[in-house]
Design an enzyme around this catalytic site. Sequence first.
Site, PDB file in Angstrom:
ATOM      1  N   LYS A   1     -11.188  26.317   9.987  1.00  0.00           N
ATOM      2  CA  LYS A   1     -11.201  25.118   9.135  1.00  0.00           C
ATOM      3  C   LYS A   1     -12.642  24.642   8.939  1.00  0.00           C
ATOM      4  CE  LYS A   1      -7.909  21.774   9.512  1.00  0.00           C
ATOM      5  NZ  LYS A   1      -7.256  20.590  10.090  1.00  0.00           N
TER       6      LYS A   1
ATOM      7  N   THR B   1      -2.783   8.037  15.596  1.00  0.00           N
ATOM      8  CA  THR B   1      -1.700   7.099  15.897  1.00  0.00           C
ATOM      9  C   THR B   1      -1.171   7.402  17.295  1.00  0.00           C
ATOM     10  OG1 THR B   1      -1.133   6.971  13.590  1.00  0.00           O
ATOM     11  CG2 THR B   1       0.574   6.311  15.143  1.00  0.00           C
TER      12      THR B   1
ATOM     13  N   CYS C   1       4.094  10.904   9.085  1.00  0.00           N
ATOM     14  CA  CYS C   1       3.764   9.603   9.690  1.00  0.00           C
ATOM     15  C   CYS C   1       5.023   8.776   9.955  1.00  0.00           C
ATOM     16  CB  CYS C   1       2.794   8.859   8.800  1.00  0.00           C
ATOM     17  SG  CYS C   1       1.280   9.798   8.559  1.00  0.00           S
TER      18      CYS C   1
ATOM     19  N   LYS D   1       5.787  13.499  -0.981  1.00  0.00           N
ATOM     20  CA  LYS D   1       5.611  12.477  -2.009  1.00  0.00           C
ATOM     21  C   LYS D   1       4.589  13.012  -3.003  1.00  0.00           C
ATOM     22  CE  LYS D   1       1.963   9.648  -0.010  1.00  0.00           C
ATOM     23  NZ  LYS D   1       1.588   8.302   0.341  1.00  0.00           N
TER      24      LYS D   1
HETATM   25  C1  UGA Z   1       2.284   6.073   5.724  1.00  0.00           C
HETATM   26  C2  UGA Z   1       1.905   4.596   5.605  1.00  0.00           C
HETATM   27  O1  UGA Z   1       2.307   4.101   4.324  1.00  0.00           O
HETATM   28  C3  UGA Z   1       0.392   4.407   5.768  1.00  0.00           C
HETATM   29  O2  UGA Z   1       0.065   3.034   5.740  1.00  0.00           O
HETATM   30  C4  UGA Z   1      -0.031   5.028   7.109  1.00  0.00           C
HETATM   31  O3  UGA Z   1      -1.442   4.928   7.313  1.00  0.00           O
HETATM   32  C5  UGA Z   1       0.355   6.497   7.127  1.00  0.00           C
HETATM   33  O4  UGA Z   1       1.780   6.596   6.959  1.00  0.00           O
HETATM   34  C6  UGA Z   1      -0.065   7.068   8.460  1.00  0.00           C
HETATM   35  O5  UGA Z   1       0.469   6.652   9.477  1.00  0.00           O
HETATM   36  O6  UGA Z   1      -0.992   7.872   8.500  1.00  0.00           O
HETATM   37  P1  UGA Z   1       2.198   8.180   4.071  1.00  0.00           P
HETATM   38  O7  UGA Z   1       2.963   8.905   5.124  1.00  0.00           O
HETATM   39  O8  UGA Z   1       1.009   8.825   3.460  1.00  0.00           O
HETATM   40  O9  UGA Z   1       1.684   6.761   4.628  1.00  0.00           O
HETATM   41  O10 UGA Z   1       3.229   7.902   2.890  1.00  0.00           O
HETATM   42  P2  UGA Z   1       4.008   6.637   2.298  1.00  0.00           P
HETATM   43  O11 UGA Z   1       3.387   6.245   1.025  1.00  0.00           O
HETATM   44  O12 UGA Z   1       4.189   5.591   3.324  1.00  0.00           O
HETATM   45  O13 UGA Z   1       5.423   7.308   1.971  1.00  0.00           O
HETATM   46  C7  UGA Z   1       6.242   7.800   3.026  1.00  0.00           C
HETATM   47  C8  UGA Z   1       7.556   8.315   2.483  1.00  0.00           C
HETATM   48  O14 UGA Z   1       8.373   7.235   2.052  1.00  0.00           O
HETATM   49  C9  UGA Z   1       7.464   9.267   1.298  1.00  0.00           C
HETATM   50  O15 UGA Z   1       8.347  10.345   1.526  1.00  0.00           O
HETATM   51  C10 UGA Z   1       7.929   8.440   0.128  1.00  0.00           C
HETATM   52  O16 UGA Z   1       8.533   9.219  -0.879  1.00  0.00           O
HETATM   53  C11 UGA Z   1       8.940   7.518   0.800  1.00  0.00           C
HETATM   54  N1  UGA Z   1       9.160   6.242   0.096  1.00  0.00           N
HETATM   55  C12 UGA Z   1       8.134   5.363  -0.055  1.00  0.00           C
HETATM   56  C13 UGA Z   1      10.427   5.925  -0.361  1.00  0.00           C
HETATM   57  O17 UGA Z   1      11.393   6.709  -0.223  1.00  0.00           O
HETATM   58  N2  UGA Z   1      10.632   4.717  -0.992  1.00  0.00           N
HETATM   59  C14 UGA Z   1       9.623   3.826  -1.145  1.00  0.00           C
HETATM   60  O18 UGA Z   1       9.887   2.726  -1.699  1.00  0.00           O
HETATM   61  C15 UGA Z   1       8.342   4.157  -0.674  1.00  0.00           C
END
Ligand code: UGA
Length: 458
Positions: free
Chosen positions: A35, A121, A279, A339
Amino acid sequence: MKLAVIGCGYVGLVSGACLAEAGHEVIATDNDASKIAALQAGEIPIYEPNLDTVIETVVREGRLQFTANGGEAVRDSDVVFICVGTPPTDSGDADLSAIDSVARMIAQESKSSKLVIEKSTVPAQTGEQLKRALQVYATNPGAKFCVASNPEFLREGTAVKDFFHPDRIVIGVEDEESERQLREIYAPILAGRFRCPVHEPNCPPATTPDFVVTTINSAELIKHASNSFLGLKISYANVLADLCERLGGNVDEVTRAVGLDPRIGGQFLKAGLGFGGFCLPKDIQAFIKLADRAGVDFGLLKEVERVNKQRVDLLLDKLKKALWVMKGKKIGVLGIAFKPNTDDIRLAPAIEVIRRLLAEGCIVRATDPEAMARARTVFPDLAYSADPYEVSLGADALLVLTEWEQFRRLDWKRVRHEMARPLLIDGRNMLRPEEMKALGFEYISFGRPDKPPAEHAR
Ligand code: UGA
């Protein structure tokens, strides 16, 4: 200030690159030498919008370096950010072995005192263990260690924007000097002193983020508590979608109005296939475990997890009900990443859906704008195509599993004509039911009736 970043996953890379852009000298390392070699050759191992621009600039200007020699990174820095992975163990606890081995390396390589910051985390009380480990492993009496926690809240897909424009910066410290150093590290971010690749030429006016100073245990809890609450909101919206299906409501109307209450907020109330990624699911699992061990029954979160796992079953039930027999049916899959705007497929609901389709004897062809290369490592024999129209060709059903903007903008009339049977299951409630029906699709989503939502609700 000279910073070392240990672990070049997305948190380490984004934090290291953005802190270098903010004026610090950063040396980043990873125990995966291939990497580091790729990074030294200018290759970015993850797809993350704007990250390539930032890395390219700060490397060229000499503020970010990569080395496979962890000891060199540690010796040359005043502050060390630990950004290694904490994946789940079989029991659901966070695996802290990488933190432990990094602690040993820091302790043995340090010739001078360091501030060691957890950005990975980790469960509450890890900071205490880390401090103890640094003391136990230390070989040089001249090197003293302070420990701090600085949880990261950035989201994949918008990580660079989130780093430069945070809602809050949380630091957990136990002495004034650590707080002073962390304030100095983040001063350029708070003051807007960086070239933002997201908003060129200028960032829109915004309020200064809160700089929250807590104890280390609180900072660790804040991270798990935040991710778990986000998961809770999503599962809540998903149960509302199920209720809407039974009672004839429209989940889009319901969550929109519910979210207008500022005490609730409209974000993370999007119903569908549920949350994935590395996450939310793993942090919720680890938080439940942590609570169990502390003698607190976090049944609320167990339910969040249960509801989320059920989403894939529900989508497959909808498909089975429509197709009757699954074996031998051609299924097109739009979206594999957990996502949009990422190539990350870890714990992506789409992976589980594809696995189950294959187990049922379906013939699956899948597409994703960024995640196909990673998907090939999980399903090497699956048919892939970069072209969504090719994925639709001759399909008995098409499943939308990730809401990429590219899919929203497809010529859906053409998609419909390519398909053997125009059955469209929208696992992300991305498309408008009335428009899809008008185009001749048998359109199925989550918690939305056939008729359009009331005019005033749009
Ligand atoms: C998440 C948190 O949002 C961040 O704040 C955090 O820093 C990160 O984890 C981490 O711990 O590193 P992330 O995993 O990148 O971020 O993605 P999200 O945007 O939170 O989405 C998570 C999942 O929820 C996705 O599969 C998305 O499709 C789903 N989702 C999100 C829904 O099904 N409905 C919603 O309304 C929003």
